[in-house]
Design a protein around this motif. Structure first.
Motif, PDB file in Angstrom:
ATOM      1  N   ALA A 431      63.590 -12.252 -66.067  1.00 14.13           N
ATOM      2  CA  ALA A 431      64.752 -12.912 -66.687  1.00 14.13           C
ATOM      3  C   ALA A 431      65.458 -11.950 -67.639  1.00 14.13           C
ATOM      4  N   ALA A 432      64.688 -11.153 -68.378  1.00 15.80           N
ATOM      5  CA  ALA A 432      65.291 -10.186 -69.290  1.00 15.80           C
ATOM      6  C   ALA A 432      66.046  -9.107 -68.515  1.00 15.80           C
ATOM      7  N   VAL A 433      65.463  -8.667 -67.391  1.00 11.72           N
ATOM      8  CA  VAL A 433      66.134  -7.666 -66.564  1.00 11.72           C
ATOM      9  C   VAL A 433      67.426  -8.246 -66.004  1.00 11.72           C
ATOM     10  N   ARG A 434      67.379  -9.501 -65.580  1.00 16.16           N
ATOM     11  CA  ARG A 434      68.592 -10.126 -65.032  1.00 16.16           C
ATOM     12  C   ARG A 434      69.695 -10.170 -66.088  1.00 16.16           C
ATOM     13  N   ALA A 435      69.292 -10.536 -67.307  1.00 16.83           N
ATOM     14  CA  ALA A 435      70.290 -10.567 -68.380  1.00 16.83           C
ATOM     15  C   ALA A 435      70.849  -9.175 -68.642  1.00 16.83           C
ATOM     16  N   GLY A 436      69.991  -8.163 -68.505  1.00 12.21           N
ATOM     17  CA  GLY A 436      70.451  -6.795 -68.703  1.00 12.21           C
ATOM     18  C   GLY A 436      71.467  -6.368 -67.660  1.00 12.21           C
ATOM     19  N   PHE A 437      71.215  -6.698 -66.395  1.00 16.65           N
ATOM     20  CA  PHE A 437      72.182  -6.360 -65.348  1.00 16.65           C
ATOM     21  C   PHE A 437      73.482  -7.146 -65.535  1.00 16.65           C
ATOM     22  N   ALA A 438      73.366  -8.420 -65.925  1.00 13.09           N
ATOM     23  CA  ALA A 438      74.576  -9.234 -66.120  1.00 13.09           C
ATOM     24  C   ALA A 438      75.446  -8.687 -67.251  1.00 13.09           C
ATOM     25  N   ALA A 439      74.800  -7.975 -68.209  1.00 14.82           N
ATOM     26  CA  ALA A 439      75.544  -7.446 -69.353  1.00 14.82           C
ATOM     27  C   ALA A 439      76.090  -6.041 -69.119  1.00 14.82           C
ATOM     28  N   LEU A 440      75.882  -5.460 -67.942  1.00 12.41           N
ATOM     29  CA  LEU A 440      76.427  -4.135 -67.672  1.00 12.41           C
ATOM     30  C   LEU A 440      77.958  -4.152 -67.758  1.00 12.41           C
ATOM     31  N   PRO A 441      78.578  -3.097 -68.307  1.00 11.23           N
ATOM     32  CA  PRO A 441      80.050  -3.032 -68.359  1.00 11.23           C
ATOM     33  C   PRO A 441      80.622  -3.054 -66.932  1.00 11.23           C
ATOM     34  N   GLN A 442      81.642  -3.844 -66.727  1.00  6.94           N
ATOM     35  CA  GLN A 442      82.232  -3.970 -65.396  1.00  6.94           C
ATOM     36  C   GLN A 442      83.714  -3.583 -65.427  1.00  6.94           C
ATOM     37  N   ASP A 443      84.165  -3.127 -64.277  1.00 10.10           N
ATOM     38  CA  ASP A 443      85.575  -2.746 -64.123  1.00 10.10           C
ATOM     39  C   ASP A 443      86.019  -3.208 -62.754  1.00 10.10           C
ATOM     40  N   GLU A 444      86.922  -4.178 -62.742  1.00 10.02           N
ATOM     41  CA  GLU A 444      87.370  -4.746 -61.469  1.00 10.02           C
ATOM     42  C   GLU A 444      88.177  -3.751 -60.645  1.00 10.02           C
ATOM     43  N   GLN A 445      88.624  -2.652 -61.253  1.00  7.34           N
ATOM     44  CA  GLN A 445      89.411  -1.669 -60.525  1.00  7.34           C
ATOM     45  C   GLN A 445      88.543  -0.728 -59.687  1.00  7.34           C
ATOM     46  N   LEU A 446      87.249  -0.739 -59.945  1.00  7.99           N
ATOM     47  CA  LEU A 446      86.345   0.151 -59.206  1.00  7.99           C
ATOM     48  C   LEU A 446      86.170  -0.341 -57.777  1.00  7.99           C
ATOM     49  N   PRO A 447      85.860   0.552 -56.860  1.00  4.71           N
ATOM     50  CA  PRO A 447      85.643   0.148 -55.462  1.00  4.71           C
ATOM     51  C   PRO A 447      84.529  -0.889 -55.351  1.00  4.71           C
ATOM     52  N   ALA A 448      84.735  -1.890 -54.505  1.00  5.01           N
ATOM     53  CA  ALA A 448      83.759  -2.972 -54.323  1.00  5.01           C
ATOM     54  C   ALA A 448      82.653  -2.508 -53.391  1.00  5.01           C
ATOM     55  N   THR A 449      81.795  -1.653 -53.907  1.00  2.00           N
ATOM     56  CA  THR A 449      80.719  -1.075 -53.107  1.00  2.00           C
ATOM     57  C   THR A 449      79.405  -1.813 -53.384  1.00  2.00           C
ATOM     58  N   VAL A 450      78.755  -2.266 -52.304  1.00  2.00           N
ATOM     59  CA  VAL A 450      77.449  -2.936 -52.442  1.00  2.00           C
ATOM     60  C   VAL A 450      76.356  -1.862 -52.520  1.00  2.00           C
ATOM     61  N   PRO A 451      75.533  -1.858 -53.573  1.00  2.00           N
ATOM     62  CA  PRO A 451      74.518  -0.818 -53.715  1.00  2.00           C
ATOM     63  C   PRO A 451      73.321  -1.061 -52.787  1.00  2.00           C
ATOM     64  N   GLU A 452      72.558  -0.034 -52.542  1.00  2.00           N
ATOM     65  CA  GLU A 452      71.308  -0.205 -51.825  1.00  2.00           C
ATOM     66  C   GLU A 452      70.357  -1.092 -52.644  1.00  2.00           C
ATOM     67  N   PRO A 453      69.651  -2.011 -52.018  1.00  2.00           N
ATOM     68  CA  PRO A 453      68.728  -2.848 -52.778  1.00  2.00           C
ATOM     69  C   PRO A 453      67.690  -1.999 -53.511  1.00  2.00           C
ATOM     70  N   VAL A 454      67.215  -2.493 -54.630  1.00  2.00           N
ATOM     71  CA  VAL A 454      66.162  -1.794 -55.370  1.00  2.00           C
ATOM     72  C   VAL A 454      64.901  -1.818 -54.529  1.00  2.00           C
ATOM     73  N   ALA A 455      64.295  -0.651 -54.334  1.00  2.00           N
ATOM     74  CA  ALA A 455      63.044  -0.581 -53.569  1.00  2.00           C
ATOM     75  C   ALA A 455      61.918  -1.152 -54.417  1.00  2.00           C
ATOM     76  N   LEU A 456      61.236  -2.189 -53.888  1.00  2.00           N
ATOM     77  CA  LEU A 456      60.235  -2.912 -54.660  1.00  2.00           C
ATOM     78  C   LEU A 456      58.831  -2.365 -54.451  1.00  2.00           C
ATOM     79  N   GLY A 457      58.659  -1.413 -53.623  1.00  2.00           N
ATOM     80  CA  GLY A 457      57.324  -0.846 -53.405  1.00  2.00           C
ATOM     81  C   GLY A 457      56.536  -1.682 -52.425  1.00  2.00           C
ATOM     82  N   ALA A 458      55.349  -1.171 -52.069  1.00  2.00           N
ATOM     83  CA  ALA A 458      54.518  -1.857 -51.074  1.00  2.00           C
ATOM     84  C   ALA A 458      53.883  -3.075 -51.685  1.00  2.00           C
TER      85      ALA A 458
END
Length: 458
Positions: A431-458
């Protein structure tokens, strides 16, 4: 016949263990074995309250004379079974005067029981197994309820194994541990509390009534698993011992007012099927993990996933602004102008510029991170209701238990609580990590690129 009240059984247990440190399991097993018509062997060094448990057990049974002897290789049959009757010898009869000796005892304590010679051991075999004693030409029934034997070690001689097998319950005892040592040093002598003893009529009625207790399908399945686990450790258990174990389990359930044996009753099986004290811990682990389903879980896959997201958040939150952004130069200029005497205004300016130094992300990027996290949180949180329900069910079951030692009950409870706490802590981190990602600075002018999913390990 109805089972005794819980208060009465609890009082009998309390009378045995009062003032004895770290003897809750031994006290319960000694009493339960006697109420089930079985014999107990206490294995451990001198000075560990073995004889005291036997003497206290005697007070739990009305009309049951107590007999106690220390056996050696020089012990004679007369010391256990009584002297020969001179009057009978005059009539050419070989009989003993058994009053006051083992054939008239209800509870007996035989210390160093394996030190006796073969003549005594052979006579004891029949007495323990059949509750009968050959007195001259007649075989007499004895009032024997239970024999508590004591020994420093398990016998290694083949000739003694048959006698060793007559003790259904075999309890390792040792000196108190470090946690109780201070209490041992300051323990004040006190008489154990008085108890309402069990009459012979009650005991016979309880032994008959326990046969109505059902051995449920889950308990039978658990005993199958136990047999496989014992075989894997090289422990051979006779058919007779399995049958006697079932009787002991039925007594435990009946005396707690239950009509069915449950897997939690299997806490006592290590003391029945272990051939050596060293085998008891592994069998106790089997009970905790398999029968009680209370092995602590640490969720390593989820831990790795949480750590992967935390590292990813740290990386994305600390990346500098894109090339071409002069926020770093502006921040350096502001600090140079301000010198060492930074005031409130400068701190505000610096904080603003530091925020501008951070990398900005497109809303699509942040949404993708949050979506992956939400899926993980949902999957990780799915077992929570079941774990909480299982813990509540265990708490309810433990509240009704009289025979289960408190230390073992606390271990089961703590293991379930630890599993739940581990999962809840990992979910809090997510939950804390989710809040951290939600608080990242955003810019709607940037290209709408979907990132590679975070590798969760085996």
């Amino acid at each position: 016949m109805n089972a005794p009240s819980r208060a009465r059984v609890a009082a009998l247990i309390a009378g045995l263990e009062a003032g004895l440190l770290e003897r809750s399991a031994a006290a319960r097993l000694v009493l339960l074995a006697a109420l089930a018509g079985e014999h107990v062997l206490l294995i451990g060094p001198p000075g560990t309250a073995k004889s005291e448990l036997a003497r206290r057990l005697h007070r739990c049974f009305a009309g049951s004379p107590f007999f106690e002897r220390l056996l050696t290789r020089f012990t004679t049959p007369e010391e256990l079974f009584g002297p020969l009757s001179l009057k009978a010898l005059e009539d050419d009869r070989y009989e003993r005067l058994v009053d006051g000796y083992l054939p008239r005892a209800g509870i007996a304590f035989l210390d160093e029981v394996f030190k006796a010679n073969s003549a005594i051991l052979n006579a004891l075999l029949t007495l323990l197994n059949e509750r009968e004693f050959d007195n001259g030409p007649t075989r007499e029934r004895t009032p024997l309820v239970s024999v508590v034997g004591a020994s420093n070690e398990v016998p290694g001689e083949e000739a003694l194994l048959a006698f060793f097998d007559r003790f259904l319950v075999r309890v390792p005892v040792s000196g108190v541990g470090e946690a109780s040592f201070g209490a041992l040093l300051t323990l004040a002598p006190a008489a154990p509390p008085a108890v309402e003893p069990v009459s012979p009529q009650e005991l016979r009625g309880w032994l008959a009534a326990r046969e109505a207790v059902v051995l449920g399908a889950d308990s039978i399945e658990a005993l199958h698993a136990l047999r496989r686990a014992a075989a894997a450790q090289g422990i051979v258990v006779s058919d007779r011992r399995w049958r006697q174990l079932v009787g002991l389990l039925r007594s435990a359930a009946f005396l707690e007012g239950r009509t069915q044996v449950e897997p939690l009753d299997l806490w006592l099986v290590p003391y029945v099927i272990a051939a050596q004290p060293a085998q008891v811990p592994a069998l106790q682990d089997w009970f905790v993990c398999e029968a009680a389903q209370a092995e602590p879980q640490d969720a390593p896959w989820l831990t790795r996933a949480v750590e992967a997201f935390e590292k990813q958040l740290e990386l994305e939150a600390t990346l500098p602004a894109d090339d071409g952004d002069d926020a770093a130069g502006k921040l350096a200029l502001a600090r140079a102008v301000g010198g060492s005497a930074e005031g409130g205004l400068l701190r505000i300016v610096s904080a603003t510029l530091e925020q501008q130094l951070r990398r900005r992300w497109s809303p699509v990027h942040v949404a993708a991170r949050l979506a992956q996290l939400d899926e993980l949180i949902g999957r990780a949180g799915a077992p929570l209701p079941g774990l909480r329900a299982a813990l509540a069910a265990l708490e309810a079951a433990l509240a009704k238990r009289l025979w289960l030692p408190p230390e073992l009950a606390q271990q089961l409870r703590a293991n379930r609580q630890a599993t739940l706490a581990t999962l809840e802590a990992l979910l809090d981190r997510l939950a804390a990590v989710r809040a951290g990602f939600a608080a990242l600075p955003q810019d709607e002018q940037l290209p709408a690129t979907v990132p590679e999913p975070v590798a969760l390990g085996a």
